[in-house]
Design a protein around this motif. Structure first.
Motif, PDB file in Angstrom:
ATOM      1  N   ARG A   4      63.307  97.998 -45.384  1.00 25.84           N
ATOM      2  CA  ARG A   4      64.691  98.042 -46.156  1.00 25.84           C
ATOM      3  C   ARG A   4      63.682  97.769 -47.602  1.00 25.84           C
ATOM      4  O   ARG A   4      63.031  96.840 -46.822  1.00 25.84           O
ATOM      5  CB  ARG A   4      66.234  96.800 -46.269  1.00 25.84           C
ATOM      6  CG  ARG A   4      66.667  97.690 -45.413  1.00 25.84           C
ATOM      7  CD  ARG A   4      68.390  97.360 -45.561  1.00 25.84           C
ATOM      8  NE  ARG A   4      68.880  97.262 -44.792  1.00 25.84           N
ATOM      9  CZ  ARG A   4      69.422  97.014 -43.718  1.00 25.84           C
ATOM     10  NH1 ARG A   4      68.512  96.145 -43.416  1.00 25.84           N
ATOM     11  NH2 ARG A   4      69.495  97.930 -42.118  1.00 25.84           N
ATOM     12  N   HIS A  32      69.807  99.919 -49.490  1.00 26.64           N
ATOM     13  CA  HIS A  32      71.176 100.143 -49.286  1.00 26.64           C
ATOM     14  C   HIS A  32      71.796 101.023 -50.323  1.00 26.64           C
ATOM     15  O   HIS A  32      70.849 101.608 -51.166  1.00 26.64           O
ATOM     16  CB  HIS A  32      71.874  98.972 -49.815  1.00 26.64           C
ATOM     17  CG  HIS A  32      71.792  97.791 -48.537  1.00 26.64           C
ATOM     18  ND1 HIS A  32      71.343  95.962 -49.010  1.00 26.64           N
ATOM     19  CD2 HIS A  32      71.622  97.620 -47.369  1.00 26.64           C
ATOM     20  CE1 HIS A  32      71.211  95.695 -47.795  1.00 26.64           C
ATOM     21  NE2 HIS A  32      72.310  96.645 -46.713  1.00 26.64           N
ATOM     22  N   GLU A  75      70.332 103.333 -45.907  1.00 26.12           N
ATOM     23  CA  GLU A  75      72.175 102.468 -45.087  1.00 26.12           C
ATOM     24  C   GLU A  75      72.361 102.363 -46.367  1.00 26.12           C
ATOM     25  O   GLU A  75      72.610 101.819 -47.261  1.00 26.12           O
ATOM     26  CB  GLU A  75      71.163 101.083 -45.344  1.00 26.12           C
ATOM     27  CG  GLU A  75      72.234 100.347 -43.979  1.00 26.12           C
ATOM     28  CD  GLU A  75      72.409  98.856 -44.283  1.00 26.12           C
ATOM     29  OE1 GLU A  75      70.952  98.663 -44.040  1.00 26.12           O
ATOM     30  OE2 GLU A  75      73.537  98.402 -43.894  1.00 26.12           O
ATOM     31  N   SER A 100      76.653 101.092 -42.284  1.00 23.15           N
ATOM     32  CA  SER A 100      76.767  99.579 -41.883  1.00 23.15           C
ATOM     33  C   SER A 100      77.981  99.157 -43.027  1.00 23.15           C
ATOM     34  O   SER A 100      78.031  99.394 -44.234  1.00 23.15           O
ATOM     35  CB  SER A 100      75.580  98.677 -42.463  1.00 23.15           C
ATOM     36  OG  SER A 100      74.428  99.140 -42.231  1.00 23.15           O
ATOM     37  N   HIS A 102      80.241  96.211 -44.885  1.00 19.52           N
ATOM     38  CA  HIS A 102      79.315  94.950 -45.264  1.00 19.52           C
ATOM     39  C   HIS A 102      80.260  93.885 -46.592  1.00 19.52           C
ATOM     40  O   HIS A 102      79.898  93.680 -47.587  1.00 19.52           O
ATOM     41  CB  HIS A 102      78.261  94.994 -47.003  1.00 19.52           C
ATOM     42  CG  HIS A 102      77.183  95.950 -46.431  1.00 19.52           C
ATOM     43  ND1 HIS A 102      76.720  96.849 -45.948  1.00 19.52           N
ATOM     44  CD2 HIS A 102      75.973  95.609 -45.856  1.00 19.52           C
ATOM     45  CE1 HIS A 102      75.997  97.596 -45.882  1.00 19.52           C
ATOM     46  NE2 HIS A 102      75.129  96.376 -45.776  1.00 19.52           N
ATOM     47  N   HIS A 129      72.657  97.242 -38.010  1.00 22.47           N
ATOM     48  CA  HIS A 129      74.095  95.514 -37.270  1.00 22.47           C
ATOM     49  C   HIS A 129      75.116  95.423 -37.452  1.00 22.47           C
ATOM     50  O   HIS A 129      76.436  94.895 -37.962  1.00 22.47           O
ATOM     51  CB  HIS A 129      73.175  94.696 -39.102  1.00 22.47           C
ATOM     52  CG  HIS A 129      73.710  95.070 -40.656  1.00 22.47           C
ATOM     53  ND1 HIS A 129      75.234  94.794 -40.459  1.00 22.47           N
ATOM     54  CD2 HIS A 129      73.356  95.145 -41.883  1.00 22.47           C
ATOM     55  CE1 HIS A 129      75.151  95.117 -42.472  1.00 22.47           C
ATOM     56  NE2 HIS A 129      73.993  95.405 -42.641  1.00 22.47           N
TER      57      HIS A 129
HETATM   58 ZN   LIG Z   1      73.065  95.677 -44.232  1.00 23.06          ZN
END
Ligand SMILES: [Zn+2]
Length: 240
Positions: A4, A32, A75, A100, A102, A129
């Motif tokens: 990233r 992101h 992401e 992902s 968050h 993650h």
């Molecule tokens: Zn993340």
């Protein structure tokens, strides 16, 4: 390899340079997505601009004779129902899409349904993650991991080892469950600066300790095989 950059100081070109020094064949840029504004989240417009920037970068890399391809990725932020925040058309224009969680990362109830919904999201190929755990900060989500890894294997999707030192999520015990189900694993450094590409060693160590076969590790594919895998996953989820 995913990395990233827009929220850190490393630009795509600097990241590409770091990857070149490590003799990588490819690197994916995975900022992101837009609902994570605090983390420099990128919207459809900026993603389009970034795609053009990466195309230019790839052109100059190939002209210079470098054997490196920069992949366009993101992401994408997933809500607890497994839904993303980006328009499908902007995702299909990318080489690879991670999703992902968050939010709601401290709930204590079983989250198996959330994971199954995320894996079934037709727009993602890799779940980033997965537990959301951070060492000394957050223990991460609970789920029936056998069901989660089995579903991922069925859909031919990958779960990520986030190699960042305080994440290392998946950890070794979860990776052993992944091995049983033959689930694909992706190593992502979460690097925000070129030097952080070295975090790959931590994820690789986890995969080796859990004895994940090399053919289950996404990063070990050639770029052609990687593109073929993504196309296959996209095709398969379209038919569902
Ligand atoms: Zn993340």
């Amino acid at each position: 390899m995913h990395t990233r950059w827009s929220d850190g100081s490393g630009t795509a070109a600097e990241m590409a340079d770091g990857a070149k020094q490590r003799s990588y064949e490819y690197i994916a840029i995975t900022d992101h997505s837009k609902t994570l504004k605090i983390a420099g989240g990128i919207d459809e417009g900026s993603l389009k601009k970034q795609r053009a920037e990466i195309a230019k970068l790839n052109l100059s890399l190939s002209r210079s004779g470098a054997n490196l391809i920069v992949l366009r990725s993101v992401e994408m932020n997933l809500n607890p129902r497994g839904q993303g925040d980006m328009l499908p058309a902007s995702l299909t224009a990318l080489d690879l899409v991670l999703g992902s969680f968050h939010s709601a990362l401290r709930v204590v109830e079983d989250q198996t349904q959330r994971y199954l919904a995320a894996l079934r999201n037709p727009h993602i190929q890799i779940l980033g993650h997965p537990r959301g755990r951070i060492y000394n900060f957050r223990i991460g989500l609970k789920a029936d991991w056998h069901r989660v890894f089995a579903e991922a294997a069925k859909l031919d999707k990958a779960l990520e080892i986030d190699c960042y030192p305080d994440r290392q999520d998946l950890n070794v015990s979860l990776l052993k469950i992944a091995r049983k189900h033959g689930t694909r694993i992706s190593l992502g450094t979460d690097a925000h600066h070129p030097w952080q590409l070295e975090f790959i060693d931590l994820g690789l160590a986890g995969a080796m300790r859990a004895r994940i076969p090399s053919d289950r590790i996404v990063n070990f594919m050639t770029v052609e095989a990687l593109r073929k895998w993504v196309a296959g996953v996209r095709e398969r989820t379209r038919r569902r």
